[in-house]
Design a protein around this motif. Sequence first.
Motif, PDB file in Angstrom:
ATOM      1  N   LEU A 206      10.046   9.321  -0.732  1.00 19.91           N
ATOM      2  CA  LEU A 206       8.922   8.388  -0.611  1.00 19.91           C
ATOM      3  C   LEU A 206       9.206   7.065  -1.318  1.00 19.91           C
ATOM      4  CD1 LEU A 206       5.757  10.648  -1.149  1.00 19.91           C
ATOM      5  CD2 LEU A 206       6.289   9.292   0.888  1.00 19.91           C
ATOM      6  N   LEU A 207       9.719   7.150  -2.551  1.00 19.08           N
ATOM      7  CA  LEU A 207      10.020   5.940  -3.311  1.00 19.08           C
ATOM      8  C   LEU A 207      11.152   5.143  -2.662  1.00 19.08           C
ATOM      9  CD1 LEU A 207       9.746   7.353  -6.942  1.00 19.08           C
ATOM     10  CD2 LEU A 207       8.214   5.708  -5.873  1.00 19.08           C
TER      11      LEU A 207
ATOM     12  N   TYR B  36       0.839  -1.202   0.000  1.00 21.62           N
ATOM     13  CA  TYR B  36       0.000   0.000   0.000  1.00 21.62           C
ATOM     14  C   TYR B  36       0.874   1.253   0.000  1.00 21.62           C
ATOM     15  CZ  TYR B  36      -3.704  -3.244   1.597  1.00 21.62           C
ATOM     16  OH  TYR B  36      -4.589  -4.282   1.720  1.00 21.62           O
ATOM     17  N   LEU B  37       1.947   1.223   0.769  1.00 24.02           N
ATOM     18  CA  LEU B  37       2.870   2.360   0.794  1.00 24.02           C
ATOM     19  C   LEU B  37       3.479   2.590  -0.589  1.00 24.02           C
ATOM     20  CD1 LEU B  37       4.615   4.544   2.161  1.00 24.02           C
ATOM     21  CD2 LEU B  37       6.218   2.721   2.816  1.00 24.02           C
ATOM     22  N   THR B  38       3.832   1.506  -1.267  1.00 25.54           N
ATOM     23  CA  THR B  38       4.381   1.617  -2.617  1.00 25.54           C
ATOM     24  C   THR B  38       3.361   2.225  -3.575  1.00 25.54           C
ATOM     25  OG1 THR B  38       5.727  -0.347  -2.196  1.00 25.54           O
ATOM     26  CG2 THR B  38       5.457   0.317  -4.500  1.00 25.54           C
TER      27      THR B  38
ATOM     28  N   GLY C  52      11.338  -0.706   2.345  1.00 27.10           N
ATOM     29  CA  GLY C  52      10.300  -1.519   2.969  1.00 27.10           C
ATOM     30  C   GLY C  52      10.039  -2.802   2.201  1.00 27.10           C
ATOM     31  N   LEU C  53       9.964  -2.708   0.885  1.00 26.22           N
ATOM     32  CA  LEU C  53       9.751  -3.896   0.066  1.00 26.22           C
ATOM     33  C   LEU C  53      10.909  -4.876   0.198  1.00 26.22           C
ATOM     34  CD1 LEU C  53       8.445  -2.211  -3.204  1.00 26.22           C
ATOM     35  CD2 LEU C  53       7.129  -3.747  -1.747  1.00 26.22           C
ATOM     36  N   TYR C  54      12.116  -4.346   0.144  1.00 23.25           N
ATOM     37  CA  TYR C  54      13.303  -5.200   0.223  1.00 23.25           C
ATOM     38  C   TYR C  54      13.371  -5.930   1.560  1.00 23.25           C
ATOM     39  CZ  TYR C  54      18.173  -6.687  -0.058  1.00 23.25           C
ATOM     40  OH  TYR C  54      19.319  -7.439  -0.070  1.00 23.25           O
ATOM     41  N   ALA C  55      12.997  -5.227   2.627  1.00 21.36           N
ATOM     42  CA  ALA C  55      13.136  -5.803   3.968  1.00 21.36           C
ATOM     43  C   ALA C  55      11.966  -6.694   4.376  1.00 21.36           C
ATOM     44  CB  ALA C  55      13.298  -4.677   4.994  1.00 21.36           C
ATOM     45  N   LEU C  56      10.756  -6.378   3.899  1.00 25.54           N
ATOM     46  CA  LEU C  56       9.574  -7.010   4.472  1.00 25.54           C
ATOM     47  C   LEU C  56       8.780  -7.891   3.510  1.00 25.54           C
ATOM     48  CD1 LEU C  56       8.270  -3.887   6.440  1.00 25.54           C
ATOM     49  CD2 LEU C  56       9.534  -5.843   7.365  1.00 25.54           C
ATOM     50  N   LEU C  57       8.941  -7.695   2.207  1.00 28.76           N
ATOM     51  CA  LEU C  57       8.135  -8.464   1.255  1.00 28.76           C
ATOM     52  C   LEU C  57       8.834  -9.768   0.891  1.00 28.76           C
ATOM     53  CD1 LEU C  57       5.533  -8.332  -0.493  1.00 28.76           C
ATOM     54  CD2 LEU C  57       6.952  -7.407  -2.332  1.00 28.76           C
ATOM     55  N   ASP C  58       8.104 -10.876   1.008  1.00 28.36           N
ATOM     56  CA  ASP C  58       8.661 -12.182   0.662  1.00 28.36           C
ATOM     57  C   ASP C  58       8.879 -12.281  -0.844  1.00 28.36           C
ATOM     58  OD1 ASP C  58       8.517 -12.925   3.295  1.00 28.36           O
ATOM     59  OD2 ASP C  58       6.616 -13.997   3.084  1.00 28.36           O
ATOM     60  N   GLN C  59       9.805 -13.143  -1.235  1.00 31.20           N
ATOM     61  CA  GLN C  59      10.019 -13.399  -2.653  1.00 31.20           C
ATOM     62  C   GLN C  59       8.793 -14.080  -3.239  1.00 31.20           C
ATOM     63  OE1 GLN C  59      13.668 -15.607  -3.066  1.00 31.20           O
ATOM     64  NE2 GLN C  59      14.903 -13.750  -3.144  1.00 31.20           N
ATOM     65  N   ASP C  60       8.548 -13.806  -4.504  1.00 31.48           N
ATOM     66  CA  ASP C  60       7.405 -14.387  -5.198  1.00 31.48           C
ATOM     67  C   ASP C  60       7.794 -15.767  -5.726  1.00 31.48           C
ATOM     68  OD1 ASP C  60       5.212 -14.905  -6.845  1.00 31.48           O
ATOM     69  OD2 ASP C  60       6.088 -13.783  -8.512  1.00 31.48           O
ATOM     70  N   PRO C  61       7.131 -16.840  -5.266  1.00 32.19           N
ATOM     71  CA  PRO C  61       7.553 -18.187  -5.666  1.00 32.19           C
ATOM     72  C   PRO C  61       7.021 -18.631  -7.028  1.00 32.19           C
ATOM     73  CG  PRO C  61       5.736 -18.330  -4.118  1.00 32.19           C
ATOM     74  CD  PRO C  61       6.042 -16.867  -4.278  1.00 32.19           C
ATOM     75  N   THR C  62       6.043 -17.922  -7.598  1.00 28.07           N
ATOM     76  CA  THR C  62       5.431 -18.377  -8.854  1.00 28.07           C
ATOM     77  C   THR C  62       6.332 -18.092 -10.045  1.00 28.07           C
ATOM     78  OG1 THR C  62       4.257 -16.275  -9.148  1.00 28.07           O
ATOM     79  CG2 THR C  62       3.108 -18.006  -7.948  1.00 28.07           C
ATOM     80  N   ARG C  63       6.393 -19.040 -10.947  1.00 27.41           N
ATOM     81  CA  ARG C  63       7.149 -18.896 -12.190  1.00 27.41           C
ATOM     82  C   ARG C  63       6.297 -19.456 -13.322  1.00 27.41           C
ATOM     83  NH1 ARG C  63       9.405 -16.552  -8.875  1.00 27.41           N
ATOM     84  NH2 ARG C  63      11.623 -16.444  -8.342  1.00 27.41           N
ATOM     85  N   ILE C  64       5.939 -18.613 -14.277  1.00 28.35           N
ATOM     86  CA  ILE C  64       5.065 -19.029 -15.373  1.00 28.35           C
ATOM     87  C   ILE C  64       5.893 -19.138 -16.651  1.00 28.35           C
ATOM     88  CG2 ILE C  64       2.955 -18.530 -16.649  1.00 28.35           C
ATOM     89  CD1 ILE C  64       2.562 -18.980 -13.629  1.00 28.35           C
TER      90      ILE C  64
END
Length: 435
Positions: free
Chosen positions: A190-191, A22-24, A197-209
Amino acid sequence: MHDEREDGVRREGEDIQFLVLYLTRFAEGFGFITLLTLLPAYINTLQPQETTILGLTVSAGFIIGMYTTGFTLAQTLAVVPLAWAGDRFDKRTVLLVVLGLGAGVYALFPLVDSSASFILIRALQGVAVTGAGLMTLSLVGELATTATRAERIGRANAASFLASILGSLSAGWLLDLFGFAPIFAIIVVLLTVAWVGLYALLDQDPTRIEGFPFSDLAVNRRILTMTSFRAQYAFAVTIVRTWVPIYAGTAVASGGLGVAGIAVAVTVTAEKATNMVGQLFTGQLSDGYGRALFVFAGGTAYGLVALAVPFADALGSRLGTATALPVLGPVPAAYLPLVALSGLLGVADSFREPASMALFADEGTDNGGVASSFGVRELVWRPGSVLGPLIAGWLMVEVSMSAVFYVGGAFALTGTGAFLGILVTTHGRAALTAW
């Protein structure tokens, strides 16, 4: 044995990830609307002149048009490769890259010294804005459950609308006080905070299409049904949302109300504020009562309100709303009804938007490619967003200001009519509440 503490930690971790997304969304929206608000100032500062390129004469008007069109063209070209990269690789990594690009781009704006450099940097901004929008919405849709998807997307959109309100109201004031550089310093900060915040708190996305999800999603039955509405609705929203402030601010001789700039800003803010507040609740409601129903209801209401805009003057004259307001100054009878109608447009669109986004996210999640699904959604919007203003401009000059809103409202109603017809015919009567 079920461990409630473990569930609590998991939910808390998910909530933090949503908050940083949401912050992003807020940071990206703040940068976009601030630059849009500053466009007139850049035109005045750079003073575009007619020039010759490779023997061809390029008018000043064309160059001014490229201030916006360069941004839009870059967005259009960036959709497919960015959406493909998001599905093929880690969406978190793609988001970090485009967010870093965005911070660098906004840092360059104070250095602009010509129309050519401004158009180039605006194009890079288009890539960054598109990538950030696609990846944040894709990650929100992917992290959310089916039962909460529209609610979560609605909150993400509310953060973007809050940024739009704050950015549009503060940009001119900050420019008058401090000039360009401090405004862009705020955006870069802000960016940067969002990036950390994204680097520290967001998990890696496991999906690969693997492959190219666009080819399958483009012929997906549900997405085609949504497209029957969205392709027409894009004309409606682009025309109406753009021409409400034009109607408020242009001279009476041109069919407008001729109110002051701050009064024009209030008409824009009314729509954004009601849309923001509405999406805090309507997404959750559409999760429970049917997303297709909310798309149909919101789109129909938007068309009806748009058709009512030309009657603002008659309504205001009957109610006696011509007055002088603090800060805004004297306003004609049509002004306050126009502000109210602008607010109702925001309410109507708050029903439609999170439900529409959640439907595309559902299909992308279930059929391999949530970023590509949002990419298809973005591409379907483009013809209306480009051609809509051209149609409206011709109508305003050659027919009347009222005709702009009649045509805009008609696009919304034909869109919802086509959507309902295809939905019932192809998917059954229950689809309106089952989707």
